[in-house]
Design an enzyme around this catalytic site. Structure first.
Site: not given
Length: 129
Positions: A30, A33
């Site tokens: 991600c 993230c």
């Protein structure tokens, strides 16, 4: 303070033994993230009295499922064993700092009373049906 890696084995203990826990649900693939991670780490250093934790949703699918995490990153705040905030999306440093200040200012007795009233209302509504 370094972040704590949460697993299904230490999650309950961490949340029950600490009054204020921030949880970052993330995954290695991600990109948002990874962009949020340095912000999270920096804010954790400024707030050493709080527990900053991370849940790798790929490795801890049971936890991600239990909290119905459908988008990452998702930030959750647990105070006195009550989830008071949960929202997907990476936050800038100022927004995360402001969120922590708001969470610190909450009257948890008031929060628990509101939750109890909502649960009572749901029970009464269920009995009427």
């Amino acid at each position: 303070m370094a972040t704590v890696e949460l697993t299904k084995d230490n999650f309950d203990r961490t949340v029950s033994e600490n009054a204020f826990v921030l949880i970052d649900f993330w995954a290695g693939w991600c990109r948002p993230c990874h962009q949020f991670s340095p912000v999270y780490e920096k804010v954790s250093e400024v707030n050493p009295d709080l527990v900053f934790a991370k849940v790798d949703t790929e490795m801890q699918q049971e936890l991600a499922s239990a909290f119905q995490i459908s988008s990452i990153p998702t930030l959750m705040i647990v105070r006195d064993q009550v989830a008071i905030f949960s929202q997907p999306g990476a936050l800038p440093e100022a927004a995360l700092t402001d969120l922590i200040e708001q969470a610190r200012a909450l009257d948890m007795d008031e929060v628990r009373a509101k939750i109890a009233a909502e649960q009572q209302g749901e029970r009464e509504q269920g009995e009427q049906q």
